[in-house]
Write a protein that holds these residues in place. Structure first.
Motif, short mmCIF file in Angstrom:
data_model
loop_
_atom_site.label_atom_id
_atom_site.label_comp_id
_atom_site.label_asym_id
_atom_site.label_seq_id
_atom_site.Cartn_x
_atom_site.Cartn_y
_atom_site.Cartn_z
N GLU A 282 -15.53 14.36 1.16
CA GLU A 282 -15.81 14.16 -0.26
C GLU A 282 -15.39 15.47 -0.82
N ASN A 283 -16.10 16.57 -0.06
CA ASN A 283 -15.93 17.79 -0.62
C ASN A 283 -14.47 18.24 -0.84
N PHE A 284 -13.68 17.77 -0.01
CA PHE A 284 -12.16 18.31 -0.03
C PHE A 284 -11.66 17.45 -1.53
N TYR A 285 -12.28 16.51 -1.87
CA TYR A 285 -11.53 15.75 -2.89
C TYR A 285 -12.30 16.05 -4.22
N ALA A 286 -13.85 15.91 -4.00
CA ALA A 286 -14.66 15.95 -5.35
C ALA A 286 -14.99 17.37 -5.79
N THR A 287 -14.85 18.35 -4.93
CA THR A 287 -15.48 19.65 -5.48
C THR A 287 -14.18 20.42 -5.87
N SER A 288 -14.32 21.29 -6.90
CA SER A 288 -13.23 21.98 -7.47
C SER A 288 -12.70 23.07 -6.52
N GLN A 289 -11.58 23.45 -6.89
CA GLN A 289 -10.74 24.41 -5.79
C GLN A 289 -10.22 25.50 -6.58
N GLU A 290 -9.29 26.13 -5.81
CA GLU A 290 -8.87 27.45 -6.62
C GLU A 290 -7.56 27.91 -5.76
N ARG A 291 -6.82 28.84 -6.49
CA ARG A 291 -5.82 29.55 -5.88
C ARG A 291 -4.48 29.53 -6.07
N GLU A 292 -3.72 28.44 -6.38
CA GLU A 292 -2.40 28.14 -6.42
C GLU A 292 -1.79 28.90 -7.69
N GLN A 293 -0.95 29.90 -7.24
CA GLN A 293 -0.20 30.49 -8.60
C GLN A 293 1.22 30.88 -7.98
N ILE A 294 2.31 30.86 -8.93
CA ILE A 294 3.46 31.52 -8.47
C ILE A 294 4.06 32.21 -9.41
N HIS A 295 4.32 33.82 -8.88
CA HIS A 295 4.48 34.98 -9.79
C HIS A 295 5.85 35.24 -9.66
N ASP A 296 6.62 35.63 -10.68
CA ASP A 296 8.00 36.30 -10.66
C ASP A 296 7.87 37.67 -11.30
N ALA A 297 7.51 38.66 -10.39
CA ALA A 297 6.98 40.16 -10.91
C ALA A 297 8.06 41.04 -10.76
N GLU A 298 8.04 42.05 -11.41
CA GLU A 298 8.67 43.36 -11.30
C GLU A 298 8.15 44.71 -11.55
N LEU A 299 8.44 45.53 -10.83
CA LEU A 299 7.73 47.06 -10.99
C LEU A 299 8.83 48.14 -11.39
N ALA A 300 8.82 48.62 -12.31
CA ALA A 300 9.60 49.64 -12.63
C ALA A 300 9.20 51.12 -12.28
N VAL A 301 9.68 51.86 -11.29
CA VAL A 301 9.18 53.03 -11.02
C VAL A 301 10.40 54.08 -10.96
N THR A 302 9.84 55.55 -10.94
CA THR A 302 10.54 56.56 -10.87
C THR A 302 10.98 56.70 -9.50
N LYS A 303 11.84 57.39 -9.19
CA LYS A 303 12.19 57.92 -7.71
C LYS A 303 11.07 58.54 -6.84
N ASP A 304 10.17 59.24 -7.48
CA ASP A 304 9.16 59.76 -6.81
C ASP A 304 8.02 58.68 -6.60
N GLY A 305 8.07 57.54 -7.23
CA GLY A 305 7.17 56.49 -6.78
C GLY A 305 5.96 56.43 -8.11
N ARG A 306 6.45 56.95 -9.56
CA ARG A 306 5.50 56.89 -10.63
C ARG A 306 5.67 55.36 -11.15
N ILE A 307 4.67 54.74 -11.36
CA ILE A 307 4.85 53.39 -12.12
C ILE A 307 5.11 53.59 -13.75
N LEU A 308 6.34 53.12 -14.22
CA LEU A 308 6.64 53.32 -15.54
C LEU A 308 6.13 51.75 -16.31
N GLY A 309 6.13 50.59 -15.52
CA GLY A 309 5.73 49.71 -16.14
C GLY A 309 5.72 48.36 -15.05
N VAL A 310 5.17 47.12 -15.60
CA VAL A 310 5.15 46.07 -14.76
C VAL A 310 5.33 44.92 -15.78
#
Length: 794
Positions: A282-310
């Motif tokens: 029952e616990n696998f059906y009747a109790t709430s769960q979590e976690r499922e997400q799908i992310h399309d992400a990108e990171l903009a950086v300088t050549k020395d690795g500084r974060i400019l934006g996300v």
């Protein structure tokens, strides 16, 4: 007492079997409950015939949605969304029993009450249900596609929410970047898998007009308030007791589950106590769960690795209902920023209804997802820029003088995301030293010479903790001299009976063993919110501190009168008050407590009887904990099995109340995080059927899979509460998957693996290794063919 680790006050009861759990409650005349649950994830309910079940021996009652009458109502929205501009939110909350259609497998259709659980379970077989199966919505992207089956017809689509938050100008930052790293990340579902499943016992005392509910809840006071409202009772007529609870992890903060709504109602009708204990399936059906997400992400950086934006656009699965609002995806959205200087951030998410069980917070509550996305992007950026993964983090940390740091966007508590304090680099340096990072190249070389593949991973994270709205506490000095503390939070193994006692003991200068803490009983304390979001030590602890200070003032005032001394001339020590200059002149707390409650004689105007005080604490906003995890793994490429050789956590939870309790929280969190990273994954087929609803098939890490965690502390006290504390309950599990993925990639560096899905699972890792081998062989063949062709031309 703060900063020490005395023996835990609760352990004697737990270790000798005297601790009360819900299933230990046995009442005279008690009946037992079982539920008939939908076999289909999405189906229209045509009819239910319970007549045969009602005639079974030992069956006292059978209820369907029709039998509930006006009591049948959708549950309340527990957490309304924060006031984010432009936010779209469509509420659809769970119902007590299916009336029109089932929206996930395991949703209850009928409730059987019988003399014992065996008879109740047998009667379920005699209920005839006519269900018309409908196409199930399982895949997140397919759920939003035109023509997808609609789970809640009144909404017209499966979109539960759409939220956009910005800071700075990401488009401009992207245009200025030397490198833009873009990836898709997937974080799949898991179960909390607490050792004690949910359960409750309900008893209606008609003569007293009082309903008593024993429940495995993390929020007894809000549950009491809601039940009183639903049942038409005064709040004072409902007593909810959350006794010892064998693990909560978030799903037990979910309230008004169908069982919680139905058993009190039925107990009042039948005038007999009722018990329901959830079984593991029952616990696998009747109790709430979590976690499922799908992310399309990108990171903009300088050549020395500084974060400019996300930039991050993601889908979040809320399951069949969105009772808990947007807590999880907003946590993901905010926690992604981590301990880094991110001037430009675009984040957008859609929350999607699916024909799966309800999604509510599970330990970490969406923070894992954000950390995984950011830390993986940094790892990939470091590899492409040929930077050390530790160095790229070092270069982007917020500096110690950047606090308080306003991230502009709103957090899940509706307050701006402001980091109150932090100092990240010392934690990184201690973690690298503890795990031997600087010398790891030599260790890797030695392992390779022996035919072994080892790798190291080091990641950073922040954790929003200690959110409001408030908690309260009452501190009382008994005539025996013992101290009693009552608070509204419940406990699920976090050590509250010890840590809260230490807070009070520190103020009153008594041994923590003499401080007796009562939690989770609405008759003992009437106001509060609950145990969740790593907040108990921060919010309830601060309330205990304030109440203890008020009692201390009363002790000094009364003792001053009786000892003929000014309060400033007195000191507290060992459960007594003494004159500093003449310690022979003293009175014990017990004597003072008796004198504070006279049975005869005059009482000075303006005084209060007893040595007792009640206080409340509500933070302006959450306090920000942080840390670094370092892990060393060994991977067998032939079997895809991973052995964790070392695990180091350097954590900053502000002032540490009890180091051993903190270590235990981190150890347990890491164990859960390892499960999320490599073992635990709920697998659904296209019909919305769960294919691994047992511990035979759902892998949970065992003691042999989880290493002893080496824990170190960095203390940057929070300025937002008098104790300077921050939460620690979820710190062990939040960055674990990111660290694990980095270490496995490092161990298998010659394969060129890139891990973007969690949980990884032995099977998935095996597929990645074989695919990399095949790609490598194909590449080698192509090069050889090209070389031969070139030689022929020459």
């Amino acid at each position: 007492m703060i900063g020490r680790s005395p023996p835990r006050n609760e352990d004697a009861a737990l270790l000798t079997g005297r601790a009360l759990f819900v299933d230990d409650v046995h009442l005279e005349g008690m009946l037992h409950v079982a539920f008939l649950r939908s076999d289909h994830a999405h189906a229209r309910l045509i009819a239910v015939d319970a007549s045969s079940a009602r005639g079974r021996p030992g069956v006292v009652a059978v209820y369907t949605a029709v039998d509930l009458g006006d009591y049948w109502q959708p549950g309340p929205l527990l957490v309304p969304p924060p006031p984010i501009p432009g936010l779209t939110f469509h509420a659809a909350t769970q119902v007590p029993l299916v009336k029109d259609k089932a929206r996930h497998a395991g949703e209850p259709i009928a409730m059987v009450v019988a003399e014992n659980r065996y008879l109740a379970e047998d009667a379920l077989e005699h209920i005839v249900v006519d269900l018309e199966p409908l196409d199930a919505v399982v895949d997140l992207e397919a759920a939003l596609a035109p023509g997808a089956p609609v789970i809640h017809q009144q909404l017209g689509s499966n979109l539960a929410a759409h939220v956009v938050q910005h800071k700075g100008d990401y488009r401009q930052a992207r245009a200025q970047a030397d490198r833009v790293i873009a990836r898709r990340f997937r974080y799949d579902r898991g179960a909390a898998a607490a050792i004690e499943n949910r359960g409750l016992v309900t008893h209606w005392d008609a003569r007293a007009g009082e309903l008593t509910v024993w429940d495995t809840t993390q929020a007894p006071i809000p549950l009491r308030n809601g039940l009183a409202r639903m049942l038409g009772l005064l709040e004072s007529q409902v007593r909810v007791i959350a006794p010892f609870v064998g693990g909560g992890f978030g799903p037990k903060i979910m309230m008004f589950y169908p069982e919680e709504v139905l058993l009190p109602w039925a107990a009042m009708r039948l005038r007999r106590p009722l018990k329901w204990i959830e079984d593991r399936q029952e616990n696998f059906y009747a109790t709430s769960q979590e976690r499922e997400q799908i992310h399309d992400a990108e990171l903009a950086v300088t050549k020395d690795g500084r974060i400019l934006g996300v930039r991050d656009i993601f889908l979040h699965d809320t399951g069949a209902y969105d009772t808990y609002g947007l807590t999880i995806p907003i946590n993901s959205q905010c926690t992604l920023l981590g301990p880094y200087q991110v001037a430009n951030y675009d984040s957008e998410f859609k929350v999607v209804f699916t024909n799966k069980p309800i999604v509510t917070p599970v330990r970490g509550a969406g923070r894992q997802h954000g950390v995984f996305v950011m830390e993986r992007l940094l790892d990939i950026a470091a590899r492409e820029l040929k930077l050390d993964p530790v160095e790229i983090r070092r270069r982007n940390y917020l500096s110690p003088d950047a606090f308080p740091h306003d991230h502009v966007i709103l957090f899940q508590d509706s307050a701006p995301l402001v980091y109150d304090s932090g100092n990240y680099r010392p934690a990184l340096e201690r973690a690298t030293a503890a795990v031997g990072y600087d010398g790891f190249q030599a260790e890797r070389a030695r392992a390779r010479a022996e035919g072994r593949r080892v790798g190291v991973g080091i990641v950073s994270y922040v954790e929003g903790t200690g959110i409001g709205p408030y908690e309260g506490a009452r501190v009382t000095v008994e005539p025996s001299g013992e101290v009693r503390v009552a608070t509204g939070v419940g406990t699920q193994g976090q050590g509250h009976f010890t840590t809260l006692a230490q807070v009070v003991a520190d103020v009153l200068a008594v041994d923590a063993a003499r401080v007796h803490v009562v939690t989770g009983d609405t008759r003992e304390f009437h106001w509060g919110t609950g145990t969740f979001a790593s907040r108990s030590a921060v919010v309830a602890g601060s309330a205990c501190h304030a109440a203890a200070l008020a009692v201390r003032d009363k002790i000094l005032k009364l003792a001053g009168l009786l000892l003929e001394a000014l309060p400033a001339e007195l000191e507290l020590a060992g459960g007594a008050v003494q004159v500093k200059s003449d310690r022979g002149r003293s009175m014990s707390f017990g004597e003072l407590a008796v004198r504070a409650n006279p049975l005869r004689g005059a009482v000075r105007p303006g005084t209060e009887p007893g040595l007792e005080a009640t206080a409340y604490f509500g933070p302006d906003r959450g306090s920000t904990a942080s840390g670094v995890h370092a892990i060393v793994v060994e991977v067998d490429p032939e079997t895809a099995m991973v052995k964790i050789l070392r695990y180091v956590v350097v954590h900053d939870c502000g002032r540490v109340i009890n180091p051993v309790v903190v270590q235990g929280q981190i150890q347990g969190g890491v164990a859960q995080g390892i499960g999320n990273a490599f073992y635990e994954q709920l697998v659904w087929d296209t019909n919305g059927q769960l294919k691994n609803a047992s511990f035979m098939d759902y892998l949970v890490p065992t003691a042999t899979d989880v290493p002893k965690v080496e824990t170190h502390h960095i203390e940057t006290p929070s300025p937002l509460n008098p104790l300077g504390v921050k939460g620690v309950g979820e710190a062990g599990c939040i960055p674990t998957a990111a660290a694990f993925a980095q270490a496995v990639e490092d161990a298998l560096s010659e394969y060129g693996l890139e891990i973007c899905d969690i949980p990884l699972s032995p099977n998935r890792l095996f597929e990645l290794i074989r695919a990399a081998e095949a790609a490598g062989a194909a590449g080698a063949a192509a090069r050889q063919t090209g070389g031969a062709a070139g030689a022929a031309k020459r």
